[in-house]
Design an enzyme around this catalytic site. Sequence first.
Site, mmCIF file in Angstrom:
data_model
loop_
_atom_site.group_PDB
_atom_site.id
_atom_site.type_symbol
_atom_site.label_atom_id
_atom_site.label_comp_id
_atom_site.label_asym_id
_atom_site.label_seq_id
_atom_site.Cartn_x
_atom_site.Cartn_y
_atom_site.Cartn_z
ATOM 1 N N ARG A 252 8.891 14.476 -21.081
ATOM 2 C CA ARG A 252 8.290 13.606 -20.325
ATOM 3 C C ARG A 252 7.899 12.212 -21.000
ATOM 4 N NH1 ARG A 252 4.853 17.033 -16.295
ATOM 5 N NH2 ARG A 252 4.461 18.877 -17.501
ATOM 6 N N MET B 240 9.550 6.902 -14.042
ATOM 7 C CA MET B 240 10.445 7.327 -15.078
ATOM 8 C C MET B 240 10.783 8.992 -15.140
ATOM 9 S SD MET B 240 9.577 4.735 -18.385
ATOM 10 C CE MET B 240 8.016 5.401 -18.217
ATOM 11 N N ARG C 229 -17.590 -30.594 0.296
ATOM 12 C CA ARG C 229 -16.406 -31.171 0.665
ATOM 13 C C ARG C 229 -16.840 -32.064 1.975
ATOM 14 N NH1 ARG C 229 -13.205 -25.963 -0.072
ATOM 15 N NH2 ARG C 229 -15.022 -25.314 0.661
ATOM 16 N N GLY D 23 5.776 8.213 -11.542
ATOM 17 C CA GLY D 23 7.109 8.505 -10.829
ATOM 18 C C GLY D 23 7.984 7.458 -11.032
ATOM 19 N N CYS E 174 -13.878 -26.095 -9.502
ATOM 20 C CA CYS E 174 -14.038 -25.861 -8.046
ATOM 21 C C CYS E 174 -12.748 -25.575 -7.363
ATOM 22 C CB CYS E 174 -14.846 -27.098 -7.622
ATOM 23 S SG CYS E 174 -13.946 -28.592 -7.648
ATOM 24 N N ASN F 43 -6.613 -26.721 -7.615
ATOM 25 C CA ASN F 43 -5.628 -26.574 -6.705
ATOM 26 C C ASN F 43 -4.642 -27.712 -6.671
ATOM 27 O OD1 ASN F 43 -7.012 -24.645 -5.712
ATOM 28 N ND2 ASN F 43 -7.893 -25.579 -3.952
ATOM 29 N N ARG G 42 -6.518 11.662 -17.987
ATOM 30 C CA ARG G 42 -6.341 10.436 -17.963
ATOM 31 C C ARG G 42 -7.512 9.772 -17.357
ATOM 32 N NH1 ARG G 42 -0.991 9.969 -14.359
ATOM 33 N NH2 ARG G 42 -1.743 11.089 -12.556
ATOM 34 N N TYR H 7 -19.560 -23.689 -15.744
ATOM 35 C CA TYR H 7 -19.510 -23.066 -14.614
ATOM 36 C C TYR H 7 -18.188 -22.838 -13.768
ATOM 37 C CZ TYR H 7 -19.486 -27.288 -11.772
ATOM 38 O OH TYR H 7 -19.218 -28.546 -11.354
ATOM 39 N N HIS I 221 -4.329 -24.647 3.882
ATOM 40 C CA HIS I 221 -5.715 -25.066 4.626
ATOM 41 C C HIS I 221 -6.520 -23.981 5.153
ATOM 42 C CE1 HIS I 221 -8.220 -26.348 7.837
ATOM 43 N NE2 HIS I 221 -8.580 -27.046 6.950
ATOM 44 N N LYS J 232 -0.170 9.435 -22.069
ATOM 45 C CA LYS J 232 -0.332 10.753 -22.068
ATOM 46 C C LYS J 232 -0.233 11.247 -23.439
ATOM 47 C CE LYS J 232 2.828 12.791 -19.075
ATOM 48 N NZ LYS J 232 2.515 13.525 -18.228
#
Lengths: 891, 891
Positions: free
Chosen positions: A96, A107, A574, A105, A844, A781, A352, A864, A468, A26
């Site tokens: 402010r 603060m 897979r 909202g 992957c 994973n 803004r 990649y 899964h 601000k």
Amino acid sequence: MSKWVYKFGGGSADGRAEMKNLLGGKGANLAEMSLIGLPVPPGFTASTEVCTYFYANGRKYPDDFEDQINDALHWLEEQAGKTFGDPGDPLLVSVRSGARASMPGMMDTVLNLGLNDETVAGLVRNTGDARFAYDSYRRFIQMFSDVVLGVDMHYFDEVLDTAKRERNYTLDTDMRAEDWQAVVELYKQLVQQKLGSPFPHEPKDQLWGGIGAVFGSWMNQRAITYRRLHGIPEHWGTAVNIQTMVFGNMGEDCATGVAFTRDPSTGDNNFYGEFLFNAQGEDVVAGIRTPQPINKVASEKAGVDMPTMEEMLPTLYNELHDYRLKLENHYREMQDLEFTIETNKLYILQTRNGKRTAPAALKIAVDMCREGLIDKTEAVGRVDPASLDQLLHPTLDPNAPRDVIGRGLPASPGAASGKIVLTADEAQDQAEKGEHVILVREETSPEDIHGMHAAVGILTTRGGMTSHAAVVARGMGRPCVAGAGEIHIDMETGVITSGDVSLKPGDVITLDGGKGEVMKGAVATIEPKLSGDFAELMGWADELRRMRVRSNAETPTDAKMARNFGAEGIGLCRTEHMFFEGDRITTVRRMILADTEAERRRALNDLLPVQRADFVELFQIMAGFPVTVRLLDPPLHEFLPKTDADMEVVAKAAGVDALKVRQRASLLQEANPMLGHRGCRLGITFPEIYEMQARAIFEAAVEVQKASGQTVTPEVMIPLAFAKKELDILKSIIDHVAQAVIKESGVTFQYLVGTMIELPRAALRANELAETAEFFSFGTNDLTQTTFGISRDDAAHFLPAYINQNVLETDPFVTIDQSGVGELIHIAAERGRETRSGIKLGICGEHGGDPASVRFCESVNLDYVSCSPYRVPIAKLAAAQAALDEREPDS
Amino acid sequence: MSKWVYKFGGGSADGRAEMKNLLGGKGANLAEMSLIGLPVPPGFTASTEVCTYFYANGRKYPDDFEDQINDALHWLEEQAGKTFGDPGDPLLVSVRSGARASMPGMMDTVLNLGLNDETVAGLVRNTGDARFAYDSYRRFIQMFSDVVLGVDMHYFDEVLDTAKRERNYTLDTDMRAEDWQAVVELYKQLVQQKLGSPFPHEPKDQLWGGIGAVFGSWMNQRAITYRRLHGIPEHWGTAVNIQTMVFGNMGEDCATGVAFTRDPSTGDNNFYGEFLFNAQGEDVVAGIRTPQPINKVASEKAGVDMPTMEEMLPTLYNELHDYRLKLENHYREMQDLEFTIETNKLYILQTRNGKRTAPAALKIAVDMCREGLIDKTEAVGRVDPASLDQLLHPTLDPNAPRDVIGRGLPASPGAASGKIVLTADEAQDQAEKGEHVILVREETSPEDIHGMHAAVGILTTRGGMTSHAAVVARGMGRPCVAGAGEIHIDMETGVITSGDVSLKPGDVITLDGGKGEVMKGAVATIEPKLSGDFAELMGWADELRRMRVRSNAETPTDAKMARNFGAEGIGLCRTEHMFFEGDRITTVRRMILADTEAERRRALNDLLPVQRADFVELFQIMAGFPVTVRLLDPPLHEFLPKTDADMEVVAKAAGVDALKVRQRASLLQEANPMLGHRGCRLGITFPEIYEMQARAIFEAAVEVQKASGQTVTPEVMIPLAFAKKELDILKSIIDHVAQAVIKESGVTFQYLVGTMIELPRAALRANELAETAEFFSFGTNDLTQTTFGISRDDAAHFLPAYINQNVLETDPFVTIDQSGVGELIHIAAERGRETRSGIKLGICGEHGGDPASVRFCESVNLDYVSCSPYRVPIAKLAAAQAALDEREPDS
């Protein structure tokens, strides 16, 4: 001497827009607007460094801070031509907060500061509006007491209610000047009574109280929670803006409004906004009165028949419209601005970058680029990759009512309504009859794949974001809510309960996979529309990114979809998913139940032609793009039936005793299947399986090469390795098969043999693995599971608590944990390249489609990323942004 | 020019004992014996570098190798006064392999090389013994043809059998000179017929054939397998020794024998050996004739009543005895030597450090130190720590017959016979009645602890070296055979089958936990005897080691045993084991079944006094030594019953519905418990559990401190952390409890809060963890599981294949994998010390009792290792040796 306070207003400013870190969003924008000549009420900003100092020094201010505030106040008085605390013509200010990132909202704010019994009289005199003056005064007391003094708002509401009741008023607008004056007295008594001391009279005391309250609010619980949810670091701190008050509520020649320089929901290049006569900013937002549209477009959009600002205040509207263009040209971004008209003078109170929907973001970025306002690079940077998800999946109509009966993880985006089915077979049966079904399971397994395909959505009561169900659903583009713990399935009776709601198969539910909500009944959905803008933006992203983007896919449907979304190859096929299709599972089970290698080989021989046909189709669809085929990975017990009844069926089909099936299943059962007899461990113990798969791959390559003349270069991937020797043993089998196929067919072909890096040891020994492996693909994973020691299937029991208590900032199965898993990836990439300088590196895991993770992949210079088909555009855009970031490291 | 060939003999030598790497063990010792004046037949050694060159260059010799062999041969002829191939007085040689490490019987040997139709005549003339000469000749042809020419031995045996049959002979000794001469002709024809070319006549050709065969045998399958089993690297290569033949079989004034400078089975300082008149070395070993003892001691030991060498050949015996003393004084080690007497002249053909039993190794080391032959450092270095296992556990009588019905992993050493029981309760019942029982299970769980305690041995059909059964059994000192996969238990009928053997509960079996064998019936055992030598050696080890040795213990019995074995504290007290004792499990289950925190707290309050009493006892036993208490680690479902019947019982005891028990069990069930809701994840989600445990620990510390006046400094250990924040949250709870206890009791005490490093991420983030943790304890079991992605409970399916195929050199759950897990330990130690320079570092995984792993711990400079009580002496000795190694890095 440090500079703590920055002035703005009157066409000049100490700060500018780039100083957001120091002045907050601000403050920086107020300074910038001043600089470019917008009518900003003058004021000054206490920087975020004061906040940092404040908390680092036991809530004390820097020594020279008070002097700087006094100087600035003095300057402000000169600018405004009014004096703080002057009973004749008092300067009133707002106080402010304004942090680096918007925290709406969260603060505290105090308006009308500077009023007391003397100055209010001056306000009456100068405005000629006693009602306005006393209303402002009582609002100030109420707000200041609540925010600064800690006297709860509801005490004031009670006083006001009583006052209205006594006067037989129903509305605040019924209150007259003297009524407000009486309320002011009552408010002051209330403060005296609650605190044992009077309401502060001295404006300077009020000012310091306000500043302290704003800095203090940085650490209130709401702000802390908001920061945690939005990943805002505590050390950023907030700035405090002290600004001359202007009043939109001082009479009918006053007004206040908000506007967007373009339509925030569609992105159309229309000035859009609304305003209220005789009101303060809060009133527009609060929605107590219906605001008026600023122009015809806004009027049509809102569907209201009210006079517009353009019609009623054409001069001021034109001035505002000039500012609209000025702001957009200056910021080169769609702006969300607040304005106030005080007695026919227009002020801009804030600007803004405006929040917008995903389609709007896309359109605005592409339009602005076409308009020459920004270049492609900026356009690409403007769209949040994650938001593309919304563009690619159907979503629920936001206006439709929702009867939410349970919540889980937003595992796969999109929305769907359908009848409950509890088994994969039932899902298939119903779907074949044309029903839309939602597959509801405690959790899913590879055996459920056909049912998941058949269903329009998947709901599980267990499992996390990478369970899964979640992974497969995302891959298929099916909406999925996972781990909805409050929902309980009684598999015996088929009754599904959630709290006091009880459902049964056949009942319709709706899933919101983007929010993780489960609703009773059908909720209307909206289909996605892919605009030409989308294609254009993706084209620009393609020009800018360095990393290739592949897709994880094994079915022709997925592969085609991946190509449609622009995937540049398959990063993970897979093969085990292929084992579940149609009748194959019977052959697979025969293979598993075999007692001898010879029997096993016979079953594998029967699988060879089907598996080969799969690869032929994939190679054809991928038309020369690389295809990475992962050899069999899951433990064999995943292919065996779980229930006694199913075992009987399998036994019959395989021509063996049911007892044998049970025994084999029990023999293969594992305590921790994730860490068990799977991946290349299968290849080491049952080489004939990998032999068959290698043959299927190579024979398919030969077939496609012969038919199309196009070169096919399969990449054969060995999963779960942790030692070079595993690769040596298996690569020699693969090479042997390749030589045999070349000899038999008379067709030569190229191929690569590589490995997944999905175990910490593999990362650490990457230098050795790279001696044999021609590429690495990071299986993030499993690497995350082993690095953290967290089973993603079981994480739902504690991961929420971990995120809540801030042990983990994000779910490491969604975004790569850079400091742990990331270090291992870094080590592996470095060591792999040391051994084999041009080694091909990709990822992957599920993370391949997560923008933050894609950014990390760019920083490690991977070749990649590979992700599910639906996430390909996301990954592409993220890759382009990451490439831009790497190019400009301080942007 | 490189030196490839090293001469020895005649009181001088090119080599010496220290050159084992270059000359092989045999060659180096032949050189050394020459140097110290022992009567060694002269010869020369082609070094291992020739072998390395040979394999690095496509099986070609170095350019100058032939010249050097010719020179050496020329020198040898001068030494022997005979000429190679001289029909008048031929030089005959042996050609033998000799690697750096002994590989008995693995590689090839050719004796009597140099014989042909002409030279055999010279041999006849010079020895006057035609029968001997032709026998030698035919032996040479047979051996050379087999080893060098590849004509299988059995063809020669057939020829010989026919020859004897034709002559009506039954024994080889019936054969006369002319018979052997005829056989020689037949042998030569056989070679001509099999190979199409004649048996090589030229001695030089024979020599090169022999050398080539020995180098070639380094890569034969036997040798490769042996190297794999014994961890001998391929690149070491073998040397070839060419040595003048001496004949112990040239008549009745000839003999050959083997001797040990001390008794290899007891270690007694007695000259021990046996010999045969008129025989070659092989005959003694082959055991065709019963050899005669060399002296009275040997005679008594062997229990044979035959004249000794001492009696029959006193002069030669005294000469041999002189050499015995000379060799021991020179080598300062017990020697195993071979000697030959050729026409009353004594030759020493070989010496090497003698193999010995574990008790003998101990006694010899301690005796030699007492005798001043070696110092304490050397004595400590001479005993293989792993061999102490034999001294500490009962073993099976090696002479008793064994009916082996199954094999598994040698999971916990020792031997036991007992009746089969299939449940822990039955084990306890039977044991209370005084029965010796063997608990036979598919696998064990913490619920079986009481049954394991009650049993004399444990047999499982699943699981690996670090399965629950294995770990607990080693901790308790119970013999255990784990993962005996061929044995099948039908839990319904109680029938145990292995192949065609069928057993039932009550039948007696015997376990050999050191070998992994399961035997039908009872086999006699031998109890261990701990000598004073043992205590003495351990005392020396204590002086020499740097690392402390603690024990993993939680029961008073274990703790006392640990102290008896000299443990210097408890490195790992697994509090969950305490949860299973007696009635506590009921309270624990009440805690788990609680629906609210309040209910859970009530159950925990009931556990508090029992848990406190446990700690009081441990602190008392440990009398000031440090005690590391690990807070609750296993997932809660481990404490719930598994069968329906047990669930009913629990439900009744807990006063809840059986359905609730079932539902809770199903809710808590996990796909991969190892990676699930366990460790400090329990502490984060149920802080009240850790709160209770911390209170029990601290209240116990206060109680013991009050009673004994001795300072107690508990070390509170947080398991399974991967982030500093986990430690922050839990340490603050622990600190809070500590302050409360100090305040309530008025007693202050010191304590440490630390963490286990058992996840890769913990190792990587050790710098952060050390900000909060005051100590690290490496949980190498779990760290190995996660680094490799191997569940130790499931590893039995593939780990054997991995070891077999050389993917892994050793089981990583037995010996720390230095290059993977080890790097993580290294990283963690380094980063931990960077943050907190004096951070206490220890290891508490199973590896703490493995000598190779202890050595690794020393190299990373850990402060202590902790292992099961029975392994404390092993760890101490290993720690001492490791400290010595670190001091002398090239020893």
